[in-house]
Design a protein around this motif. Structure first.
Motif, mmCIF file in Angstrom:
data_model
loop_
_atom_site.group_PDB
_atom_site.id
_atom_site.type_symbol
_atom_site.label_atom_id
_atom_site.label_comp_id
_atom_site.label_asym_id
_atom_site.label_seq_id
_atom_site.Cartn_x
_atom_site.Cartn_y
_atom_site.Cartn_z
ATOM 1 N N MET A 1 0.895 -1.172 -0.077
ATOM 2 C CA MET A 1 -0.025 0.000 -0.105
ATOM 3 C C MET A 1 0.920 1.117 -0.133
ATOM 4 N N PRO B 1 2.214 5.049 0.463
ATOM 5 C CA PRO B 1 2.048 6.049 1.674
ATOM 6 C C PRO B 1 0.907 7.018 1.436
ATOM 7 N N ARG B 2 0.420 7.696 2.519
ATOM 8 C CA ARG B 2 -0.584 8.670 2.241
ATOM 9 C C ARG B 2 0.105 9.869 1.769
ATOM 10 N N ARG B 3 -0.509 10.868 1.112
ATOM 11 C CA ARG B 3 0.089 11.864 0.661
ATOM 12 C C ARG B 3 0.064 12.988 1.664
ATOM 13 N N ARG B 4 1.196 13.647 1.887
ATOM 14 C CA ARG B 4 1.373 14.739 2.833
ATOM 15 C C ARG B 4 1.285 16.198 2.084
ATOM 16 N N TYR C 1 6.540 16.356 -3.354
ATOM 17 C CA TYR C 1 5.143 15.932 -4.238
ATOM 18 C C TYR C 1 5.643 14.860 -5.096
ATOM 19 N N GLU D 1 6.139 11.503 -3.606
ATOM 20 C CA GLU D 1 4.745 10.898 -3.393
ATOM 21 C C GLU D 1 4.147 10.363 -4.798
ATOM 22 N N GLN E 1 3.087 6.528 -5.590
ATOM 23 C CA GLN E 1 1.881 6.167 -6.051
ATOM 24 C C GLN E 1 1.974 5.166 -7.289
#
Length: 120
Positions: free
Chosen positions: A1, A3-6, A37, A40, A44
């Motif tokens: 999975m 990582p979530r976006r910061r 960005y 990230e 994704q």
């Protein structure tokens, strides 16, 4: 999975476009946002933990599916400066050209991001 976006996507895309328009005018905050960005975004698009991409001092991310590591330095590492990374991200610089120039420090047989670049 992955990582979530910061970094909010709109702010990240805006920072990348601002850097692309004129890298010399991009301030440190814009550059930092663009790098974070884009890292990230890479995570994704290529989820996994077999390769670590480092762009000091702004960030690092693990990506690309495959054998993972749990402690210490991973076997597949890519490290570069922010200007080189962002030039790769927007397609102003090719992977092979960056590697040949010595702008990339690459170790490990899986440490090749050419199939994932440019990102934006």
């Amino acid at each position: 999975m992955p990582p979530r976006r910061r970094v909010p996507a709109a702010a990240g895309r805006s920072a990348v476009l601002a850097w692309q328009h004129d890298p010399d005018l991009a301030d440190r905050e814009t550059t930092a946002t663009a790098v974070r960005y884009s890292l990230e975004e890479l995570a994704q698009q290529a989820p996994g933990r077999s390769v670590e991409v480092r762009v000091p001092p702004f960030g690092a991310v693990q990506c690309i599916a495959g054998q993972t590591h749990t402690r210490g330095t991973p076997p597949n590492v890519i490290e570069t400066d922010a200007a080189t990374w962002l030039a790769l991200v927007v397609g102003q610089l090719g992977w092979e050209q960056a590697w040949q120039s010595g702008s990339l420090r690459v170790s490990g047989h899986r440490a090749d991001l050419a199939p994932y670049l440019p990102l934006v």
